[in-house]
Design an enzyme around this catalytic site. Structure first.
Site, mmCIF file in Angstrom:
data_model
loop_
_atom_site.group_PDB
_atom_site.id
_atom_site.type_symbol
_atom_site.label_atom_id
_atom_site.label_comp_id
_atom_site.label_asym_id
_atom_site.label_seq_id
_atom_site.Cartn_x
_atom_site.Cartn_y
_atom_site.Cartn_z
ATOM 1 N N THR A 118 0.844 -1.186 0.000
ATOM 2 C CA THR A 118 0.000 0.000 0.000
ATOM 3 C C THR A 118 0.877 1.233 0.000
ATOM 4 O O THR A 118 2.049 1.196 0.386
ATOM 5 C CB THR A 118 -0.902 0.037 1.249
ATOM 6 O OG1 THR A 118 -0.077 0.036 2.409
ATOM 7 C CG2 THR A 118 -1.830 -1.160 1.282
ATOM 8 N N GLY A 119 0.275 2.349 -0.427
ATOM 9 C CA GLY A 119 0.952 3.634 -0.322
ATOM 10 C C GLY A 119 2.121 3.817 -1.253
ATOM 11 O O GLY A 119 3.036 4.575 -0.949
ATOM 12 N N CYS A 120 2.144 3.130 -2.399
ATOM 13 C CA CYS A 120 3.260 3.325 -3.314
ATOM 14 C C CYS A 120 3.185 4.717 -3.916
ATOM 15 O O CYS A 120 2.124 5.170 -4.314
ATOM 16 C CB CYS A 120 3.263 2.249 -4.404
ATOM 17 S SG CYS A 120 1.795 2.219 -5.433
ATOM 18 N N GLY A 121 4.325 5.369 -4.018
ATOM 19 C CA GLY A 121 4.351 6.726 -4.550
ATOM 20 C C GLY A 121 4.129 6.757 -6.046
ATOM 21 O O GLY A 121 3.518 7.660 -6.577
ATOM 22 N N LEU A 122 4.646 5.752 -6.752
ATOM 23 C CA LEU A 122 4.443 5.631 -8.183
ATOM 24 C C LEU A 122 3.685 4.338 -8.438
ATOM 25 O O LEU A 122 4.175 3.266 -8.110
ATOM 26 C CB LEU A 122 5.785 5.610 -8.936
ATOM 27 C CG LEU A 122 6.537 6.931 -8.986
ATOM 28 C CD1 LEU A 122 7.931 6.711 -9.563
ATOM 29 C CD2 LEU A 122 5.781 7.951 -9.801
#
Length: 274
Positions: A113-117
């Protein structure tokens, strides 16, 4: 293609103020539409992008190529644009080999979760480095300024709404071959690349330049370079990462291109004398 349910702009009632007071209590304005567009591959949704609801076939192909989902336009067998309750579905059928690779990438991301790209599992995947380009494009400053002015004339949605970016292709002969617009700068570039790839014979990205009405971020340079384009012209500034990528990939990168001046950030050798 623009679906009847989704025009690229719409008229809204507004209240205009001037000098601290209402100057026209009954007025209207044209504003750009922004619609969720779901990109589906062989029945599986991969990404939802906020985009202008026009030229979506071009967008789907360009996005698929610049994101490495497809390696060639021939791997896209079918593309259908479907109006849905809350947006638009772009339903693509792609080659089995490419779909298997896409599914494997998605499987590796399960539970994160929360991947920037989106779609990036590692730092190496997040900052992708295209192979060095071999471009024979060469333009004078005068030709570039003229092309930027011509692109502006062809930004019809921007003229109506004032809310969209554009990407254009400058041909070797100094003329603009294609302009694509979108509320998102990345989308506009993907639409341009997809539109060029629809042309016959197969488009030669080494022969011209990409013009953009935005800053030159890393992703803009990466997308253009991944297609073999060696010349990028931006109306605003680049980022430091974009400059480093342009240097490494052999891309000529111009920023702040506003007649009578510009700044060259990488590989000035493709600038021809006036």
């Amino acid at each position: 293609m623009v679906l009847p349910e989704y025009a690229s702009s719409t008229e809204v009632a507004v209240e205009r103020w001037r000098n601290g007071g209402v100057s026209n209590s009954r007025s209207h304005d044209m504003v750009a539409e922004e619609v969720p567009v779901a990109l589906e591959y062989n029945g599986i949704s991969h990404a939802v992008m906020m985009a202008s609801p026009a030229d979506l076939e071009d967008f789907a192909l360009g996005f698929s190529l610049t994101e490495g989902i497809l390696q060639d336009r021939s791997e896209l067998f079918d593309c259908e644009i479907v109006s849905a309750a809350d947006g638009i579905q772009v339903q693509m059928q792609i080659a089995t080999q490419r779909f298997v690779a896409l599914k494997e990438k998605r499987r590796n991301l399960t539970g994160r979760t929360g991947c920037g790209l989106c779609g990036a599992e590692t730092l190496q995947q997040a900052v992708r480095k295209p192979a060095p380009v071999v471009s024979h494009a060469r333009f004078s400053a005068a030709a570039i300024y003229a092309a930027m002015a011509e692109m502006q004339k062809q930004q019809h949605l921007q003229q109506v709404t004032g809310a969209t970016h554009a990407a254009a292709w400058l041909q070797a002969d100094g003329t603009i071959a294609l302009v694509r617009e979108d509320v998102g700068r990345h989308n506009a570039l993907d639409k341009l690349i997809g539109g060029l790839m629809q042309l016959e014979p197969k488009h030669d990205f080494a022969s011209g330049a990409v013009l953009i009405t935005s800053r030159a971020s890393y992703e803009m340079v990466q997308k253009a370079a991944s297609m073999g384009c060696g010349f990028i012209v931006a109306v605003s500034a680049p980022t430091a990462l974009a400059i480093r990528l342009a240097e490494q990939a052999g891309v000529t990168l111009l920023g702040f291109v506003r007649q009578p001046g510009h700044v060259v950030y990488a590989h000035p050798q493709r600038l021809a004398p006036a």
